[in-house]
Motif scaffolding. Sequence first.
Motif, PDB file in Angstrom:
ATOM      1  N   VAL A 365     -53.669  70.525  17.832  1.00  0.00           N
ATOM      2  CA  VAL A 365     -54.129  71.872  18.167  1.00  0.00           C
ATOM      3  C   VAL A 365     -54.776  72.567  16.971  1.00  0.00           C
ATOM      4  CG1 VAL A 365     -52.420  72.142  19.998  1.00  0.00           C
ATOM      5  CG2 VAL A 365     -51.899  72.977  17.708  1.00  0.00           C
ATOM      6  N   HIS A 366     -54.534  72.053  15.748  1.00  0.00           N
ATOM      7  CA  HIS A 366     -55.191  72.622  14.574  1.00  0.00           C
ATOM      8  C   HIS A 366     -56.509  71.922  14.243  1.00  0.00           C
ATOM      9  CE1 HIS A 366     -52.699  75.776  12.756  1.00  0.00           C
ATOM     10  NE2 HIS A 366     -51.643  75.122  13.238  1.00  0.00           N
ATOM     11  N   ARG A 367     -56.740  70.769  14.848  1.00  0.00           N
ATOM     12  CA  ARG A 367     -57.939  70.002  14.531  1.00  0.00           C
ATOM     13  C   ARG A 367     -59.171  70.691  15.097  1.00  0.00           C
ATOM     14  NH1 ARG A 367     -56.983  64.625  16.831  1.00  0.00           N
ATOM     15  NH2 ARG A 367     -55.481  64.528  15.115  1.00  0.00           N
ATOM     16  N   PRO A 368     -60.234  70.855  14.300  1.00  0.00           N
ATOM     17  CA  PRO A 368     -61.466  71.461  14.819  1.00  0.00           C
ATOM     18  C   PRO A 368     -62.010  70.665  16.001  1.00  0.00           C
ATOM     19  CG  PRO A 368     -61.537  71.306  12.419  1.00  0.00           C
ATOM     20  CD  PRO A 368     -60.330  70.542  12.853  1.00  0.00           C
ATOM     21  N   GLY A 369     -62.323  71.370  17.078  1.00  0.00           N
ATOM     22  CA  GLY A 369     -62.829  70.703  18.267  1.00  0.00           C
ATOM     23  C   GLY A 369     -61.773  69.965  19.052  1.00  0.00           C
ATOM     24  N   GLY A 370     -60.494  70.191  18.724  1.00  0.00           N
ATOM     25  CA  GLY A 370     -59.424  69.487  19.416  1.00  0.00           C
ATOM     26  C   GLY A 370     -58.855  70.298  20.569  1.00  0.00           C
ATOM     27  N   PHE A 371     -57.593  70.069  20.898  1.00  0.00           N
ATOM     28  CA  PHE A 371     -56.943  70.793  21.979  1.00  0.00           C
ATOM     29  C   PHE A 371     -56.765  72.260  21.574  1.00  0.00           C
ATOM     30  CE2 PHE A 371     -56.006  66.466  22.994  1.00  0.00           C
ATOM     31  CZ  PHE A 371     -55.879  66.434  24.374  1.00  0.00           C
ATOM     32  N   ARG A 372     -56.860  73.154  22.550  1.00  0.00           N
ATOM     33  CA  ARG A 372     -56.721  74.575  22.290  1.00  0.00           C
ATOM     34  C   ARG A 372     -55.460  75.098  22.970  1.00  0.00           C
ATOM     35  NH1 ARG A 372     -58.967  75.343  18.085  1.00  0.00           N
ATOM     36  NH2 ARG A 372     -58.935  77.599  18.470  1.00  0.00           N
ATOM     37  N   GLY A 387     -62.501  71.710  27.443  1.00  0.00           N
ATOM     38  CA  GLY A 387     -62.244  72.996  28.076  1.00  0.00           C
ATOM     39  C   GLY A 387     -61.414  72.935  29.332  1.00  0.00           C
ATOM     40  N   SER A 388     -61.192  71.762  29.892  1.00  0.00           N
ATOM     41  CA  SER A 388     -60.371  71.655  31.100  1.00  0.00           C
ATOM     42  C   SER A 388     -58.897  71.884  30.756  1.00  0.00           C
ATOM     43  CB  SER A 388     -60.554  70.283  31.752  1.00  0.00           C
ATOM     44  OG  SER A 388     -60.202  69.240  30.847  1.00  0.00           O
ATOM     45  N   LEU A 389     -58.143  72.403  31.711  1.00  0.00           N
ATOM     46  CA  LEU A 389     -56.758  72.797  31.472  1.00  0.00           C
ATOM     47  C   LEU A 389     -55.797  71.630  31.632  1.00  0.00           C
ATOM     48  CD1 LEU A 389     -56.580  76.249  33.340  1.00  0.00           C
ATOM     49  CD2 LEU A 389     -56.993  75.803  30.912  1.00  0.00           C
ATOM     50  N   LEU A 390     -54.735  71.664  30.825  1.00  0.00           N
ATOM     51  CA  LEU A 390     -53.625  70.736  30.964  1.00  0.00           C
ATOM     52  C   LEU A 390     -52.489  71.477  31.658  1.00  0.00           C
ATOM     53  CD1 LEU A 390     -53.440  68.950  27.500  1.00  0.00           C
ATOM     54  CD2 LEU A 390     -53.788  67.839  29.687  1.00  0.00           C
ATOM     55  N   GLN A 391     -51.873  70.848  32.652  1.00  0.00           N
ATOM     56  CA  GLN A 391     -50.779  71.486  33.355  1.00  0.00           C
ATOM     57  C   GLN A 391     -49.554  71.550  32.467  1.00  0.00           C
ATOM     58  OE1 GLN A 391     -49.729  69.637  37.026  1.00  0.00           O
ATOM     59  NE2 GLN A 391     -48.209  71.175  37.584  1.00  0.00           N
ATOM     60  N   ASP A 392     -48.923  72.712  32.378  1.00  0.00           N
ATOM     61  CA  ASP A 392     -47.732  72.903  31.540  1.00  0.00           C
ATOM     62  C   ASP A 392     -46.489  72.826  32.405  1.00  0.00           C
ATOM     63  OD1 ASP A 392     -45.981  73.461  29.535  1.00  0.00           O
ATOM     64  OD2 ASP A 392     -46.391  75.596  29.477  1.00  0.00           O
ATOM     65  N   ARG A 393     -45.584  71.932  32.030  1.00  0.00           N
ATOM     66  CA  ARG A 393     -44.342  71.819  32.804  1.00  0.00           C
ATOM     67  C   ARG A 393     -43.168  72.347  31.988  1.00  0.00           C
ATOM     68  NH1 ARG A 393     -42.422  69.965  28.939  1.00  0.00           N
ATOM     69  NH2 ARG A 393     -42.407  67.827  28.159  1.00  0.00           N
ATOM     70  N   ALA A 394     -43.465  73.091  30.852  1.00  0.00           N
ATOM     71  CA  ALA A 394     -42.414  73.569  29.985  1.00  0.00           C
ATOM     72  C   ALA A 394     -41.752  74.819  30.570  1.00  0.00           C
ATOM     73  CB  ALA A 394     -42.971  73.896  28.609  1.00  0.00           C
ATOM     74  N   PRO A 395     -40.559  75.175  30.104  1.00  0.00           N
ATOM     75  CA  PRO A 395     -39.868  76.374  30.614  1.00  0.00           C
ATOM     76  C   PRO A 395     -40.594  77.635  30.160  1.00  0.00           C
ATOM     77  CG  PRO A 395     -38.695  75.461  28.747  1.00  0.00           C
ATOM     78  CD  PRO A 395     -39.755  74.487  29.092  1.00  0.00           C
ATOM     79  N   PRO A 396     -40.435  78.761  30.880  1.00  0.00           N
ATOM     80  CA  PRO A 396     -41.092  79.995  30.495  1.00  0.00           C
ATOM     81  C   PRO A 396     -40.484  80.542  29.206  1.00  0.00           C
ATOM     82  CG  PRO A 396     -39.581  80.383  32.297  1.00  0.00           C
ATOM     83  CD  PRO A 396     -39.619  78.884  32.094  1.00  0.00           C
TER      84      PRO A 396
END
Length: 396
Positions: A365-372, A387-396
């Motif tokens: 997530v810190h890499r330039p042009g990587g995951f945001r 730019g496409s979204l990854l589904q988050d299955r983590a707790p709120p």
Amino acid sequence: MSELRSVVEALRAETLPDLPDARIEEEFAELQRSLELLEVERLRRLAEIDRRRLFERDGHLSAASWLAVRHRMAWGTARYQVRVGRALEEMPRTRAALESGEVSLSAGRLLATAHDVDADAFARSEEQLVDAARRHSIQELTKVVGFWRERAEHERSPDREGSLRSRRAFHASVTFLGMVRVDGELDPETGETLLTALGAVQSAETRSRGYDDDRTPAQRRADALGEICRQWLDGADRPVVGGERPHLTVTVAAQALSERSAEAGELDHAGPVPHEIARRVACDASVMRVVMAGRSEPLDVGRRTALISPALRRAVIARDGHCRFPGCDRPHTWCDAHHVEHWAEGGPTALPNLLLLCRRHHRMVHRPGGFRLTLEEGRPVFSRPDGSLLQDRAPP
């Protein structure tokens, strides 16, 4: 030699996509055999250069130095090739088997390492070892040579453990490319300890649910070693050095932590590092302010202050439990507390702005042009580089 070059030129002139499968395989096998024969001859001539001390003409102190400089070869490779060349001169049965194609060059090199242990003992056992090389795979031959070395060294030195430990060595040095090169030999007990620890870390990584790993085995071992060292440094009972617990230290100008900056930081031992590494390290760190007058005159040094207090860290761990990157369940002991909005850009060091990320995903997530990573109504939202979204299955 001119005929050899002519053959190579003829091979280079062939259009490989036009050749039938059988011919490609047949020619590859013949080239492999010829290359091994050529390598044996090259090593024979290298040993002669070493015997005649021809390297001294150019002021070199050894054949390895001459080979490394004259032919632009890595020093370790040059030293190894000189050793193999010397050994083969004293291994007539091995060389004959190489020349006849009965054993491979890889097997010959392995036998050369056995010769280095005890030349006299090897001479007595060469016929049996060459026969083993004819019959066994390289993996099996490695074990055979290992047992032979154990017996030979025991006969030479009754204090086998002391003999092995006296050969232990570990070298770590910074290369001109900014990498840290590691090389050495460990005694069996220490080596087994290292291999067990590396295996445990890699096994734990493999058990992470939904974790796609495209790293090579060598890269996985390198990352596992880093994880072992980080967890050791993170322990509360570490010895104090210079009044502080030892840990990674990066020196960086305040403006270099800006996302738009390209200014490098500097590690104590490894030297300059890209600013994205400095930003990632500073994301979950203790900070010491140093006011400078110019590049080398400190005017004021502040106290070291932890960005994330122990109580806040416990709260982040209690909420997240493990890495929050979608599909990753690495435990909190493998994680950093990541500032979603970096503190250097005004992001608060508060529970809603912190998220547990394992070290590999923290780098991503810190890499330039990587995951945001962004927050939407208090929930983390991860996006792929496209730019496409990854589904988050983590707790709120």
